[in-house]
Write a protein that holds these residues in place. Structure first.
Motif, short mmCIF file in Angstrom:
data_model
loop_
_atom_site.label_atom_id
_atom_site.label_comp_id
_atom_site.label_asym_id
_atom_site.label_seq_id
_atom_site.Cartn_x
_atom_site.Cartn_y
_atom_site.Cartn_z
N GLU A 54 6.19 12.32 -10.55
CA GLU A 54 6.39 11.00 -9.96
C GLU A 54 6.18 11.09 -8.45
O GLU A 54 7.04 11.60 -7.73
CB GLU A 54 7.81 10.49 -10.29
CG GLU A 54 8.07 10.39 -11.79
CD GLU A 54 9.53 10.15 -12.11
OE1 GLU A 54 10.32 9.99 -11.17
OE2 GLU A 54 9.88 10.14 -13.31
N PRO A 55 5.02 10.62 -7.97
CA PRO A 55 4.70 10.80 -6.54
C PRO A 55 5.52 9.92 -5.62
O PRO A 55 5.51 8.69 -5.73
CB PRO A 55 3.21 10.42 -6.48
CG PRO A 55 3.02 9.47 -7.63
CD PRO A 55 3.94 9.94 -8.71
N LEU A 56 6.26 10.53 -4.71
CA LEU A 56 6.98 9.80 -3.67
C LEU A 56 6.04 9.60 -2.49
O LEU A 56 5.40 10.55 -2.03
CB LEU A 56 8.23 10.55 -3.23
CG LEU A 56 9.26 10.87 -4.31
CD1 LEU A 56 10.51 11.49 -3.68
CD2 LEU A 56 9.62 9.63 -5.12
N ALA A 57 5.96 8.37 -1.98
CA ALA A 57 4.99 8.06 -0.95
C ALA A 57 5.58 7.06 0.06
O ALA A 57 6.58 6.40 -0.21
CB ALA A 57 3.71 7.49 -1.57
N VAL A 58 4.92 6.97 1.21
CA VAL A 58 5.28 5.98 2.22
C VAL A 58 4.72 4.63 1.81
O VAL A 58 3.55 4.52 1.44
CB VAL A 58 4.71 6.38 3.59
CG1 VAL A 58 5.10 5.35 4.65
CG2 VAL A 58 5.19 7.77 3.99
N ALA A 59 5.55 3.60 1.84
CA ALA A 59 5.12 2.24 1.52
C ALA A 59 4.79 1.49 2.81
O ALA A 59 5.58 1.51 3.75
CB ALA A 59 6.18 1.49 0.73
N LEU A 60 3.63 0.83 2.82
CA LEU A 60 3.19 0.08 4.00
C LEU A 60 2.72 -1.31 3.56
O LEU A 60 2.31 -1.50 2.41
CB LEU A 60 2.04 0.79 4.71
CG LEU A 60 2.28 2.22 5.15
CD1 LEU A 60 1.65 3.20 4.17
CD2 LEU A 60 1.72 2.47 6.54
N PRO A 61 2.77 -2.28 4.46
CA PRO A 61 2.32 -3.63 4.08
C PRO A 61 0.82 -3.67 3.88
O PRO A 61 0.06 -2.93 4.49
CB PRO A 61 2.75 -4.49 5.28
CG PRO A 61 2.88 -3.54 6.42
CD PRO A 61 3.31 -2.23 5.83
N LYS A 62 0.39 -4.54 2.99
CA LYS A 62 -1.03 -4.78 2.78
C LYS A 62 -1.57 -5.68 3.89
O LYS A 62 -0.81 -6.35 4.58
CB LYS A 62 -1.27 -5.43 1.42
CG LYS A 62 -1.10 -4.50 0.23
CD LYS A 62 -1.43 -5.23 -1.07
CE LYS A 62 -1.36 -4.29 -2.27
NZ LYS A 62 -2.43 -3.28 -2.25
N GLY A 63 -2.90 -5.69 4.02
CA GLY A 63 -3.51 -6.57 5.01
C GLY A 63 -4.36 -5.80 6.00
O GLY A 63 -4.05 -4.66 6.36
N ASN A 106 0.84 -1.19 0.00
CA ASN A 106 0.00 0.00 0.00
C ASN A 106 0.88 1.24 0.00
O ASN A 106 1.96 1.25 0.62
CB ASN A 106 -0.91 0.03 1.23
CG ASN A 106 -2.11 -0.89 1.09
OD1 ASN A 106 -2.61 -1.11 -0.02
ND2 ASN A 106 -2.57 -1.43 2.20
N PHE A 107 0.43 2.28 -0.68
CA PHE A 107 1.12 3.56 -0.67
C PHE A 107 0.24 4.63 -0.04
O PHE A 107 -0.96 4.68 -0.30
CB PHE A 107 1.51 4.00 -2.09
CG PHE A 107 2.73 3.31 -2.63
CD1 PHE A 107 4.00 3.65 -2.20
CD2 PHE A 107 2.61 2.30 -3.57
CE1 PHE A 107 5.12 3.00 -2.70
CE2 PHE A 107 3.72 1.65 -4.08
CZ PHE A 107 4.98 2.01 -3.63
N SER A 108 0.86 5.49 0.75
CA SER A 108 0.16 6.64 1.30
C SER A 108 -0.06 7.67 0.20
O SER A 108 0.40 7.50 -0.93
CB SER A 108 1.00 7.26 2.41
OG SER A 108 2.17 7.89 1.85
#
Length: 265
Positions: A221-230, A122-124
């Motif tokens: 190009e959007p830079l975002a926080v990556a988080l685990p799915k679930g 997931n991306f913020s």
């Protein structure tokens, strides 16, 4: 940017984070939901350590940069302390593998949110809109039109090539294998400018002030926080997005962007 790729497949437990000060650590720690993170008392964040001005070590060896500020501010909002964060070094190749392996809670490491990556994590919402621009030491080159007919260095096989060809006609592109090679060509006067991502080139100019960046951004190009799915990570995902929304609205994020020389978002 580092080339070594080390992917771990075993998690040794979040207890390490309780015993470690907020510096880069070599130990795998299990990714967790927001409740477990609060119980643990530490947020484990994957970051770069050599990408100025996003995340880099200063002359004292301390981590600094926009993405370090974001991680510390998240720790403040989620856990009540900017120091309640454990930084784990990530290279470009292991930014997502370490997140998927559960070794970090989230990753803030110059990750562009793309459809292919979004199938894995997931991306913020974005915290910065990166894009192609140019640096030069030629004082006569101040705007995009001044580059028509110029010789421009670009990294081989990079997305920058298509962007530059689409915008500038005519233009001569010179492929280089590294930023070091691009700098050598610029210093020798064999090319007029170098095209690349604004974040990287901003750091370049901060280290080499004889160069300047053109005030253009040819792509988004959007830079975002990556988080685990679930489902177990949904509370953390919502909390991170809510924090970013507040930072956008309050002006805190723009103030940090200005401080690190990244300009308007």
């Amino acid at each position: 940017m580092g080339k070594q790729w080390q992917q771990h497949f075993m998690a040794w437990g979040g207890v390490i984070a309780l015993l470690t000060s907020p510096v880069l650590i070599p130990y795998p720690v299990g990714a967790a939901g927001l409740g477990e993170i609060r119980q643990r008392g530490r947020l484990v964040v994957g970051v770069n350590e050599n990408v100025r001005p996003l995340a880099f070590r200063d002359e004292n060896g301390e981590l600094q940069g926009l993405e370090i500020d974001l991680a510390r501010q998240l720790a403040q909002e989620l856990l009540g302390s900017r120091e309640a964060v454990v930084f784990k070094a990530v290279n470009n190749r292991d930014r997502l593998p370490l997140l998927l392996a559960g070794e970090v809670d989230l990753t803030i490491a110059r990750l562009t949110a793309t459809p292919s990556r979004s199938r894995l994590v997931n991306f913020s919402r974005h915290y910065y809109l990166d894009g192609t621009t140019f640096i030069t030491r030629n004082p006569r080159i101040q705007r995009l039109g001044d580059l028509v007919g110029a010789k421009i260095a670009v990294l081989e096989q990079s997305s920058t090539i298509a962007v530059v060809r689409h915008v500038l006609h005519p233009v001569e592109l010179v492929g280089v294998s590294s930023y070091v090679e691009a700098l050598q060509l610029l210093e020798l006067g064999e090319v007029d400018a170098f095209g690349g991502d604004r974040t990287i080139l901003t750091g370049w100019v901060q280290e080499h002030p004889q160069y300047h960046i053109l005030g253009v951004r040819l792509s988004g190009e959007p830079l975002a926080v990556a988080l685990p799915k679930g489902l177990q990570h949904s509370d953390l995902y919502i909390a991170v997005n809510n924090a970013l929304t507040r930072w956008h609205r309050s002006g805190w994020l723009q103030e940090r962007l200005d401080y690190w020389g990244l300009g308007n978002n």
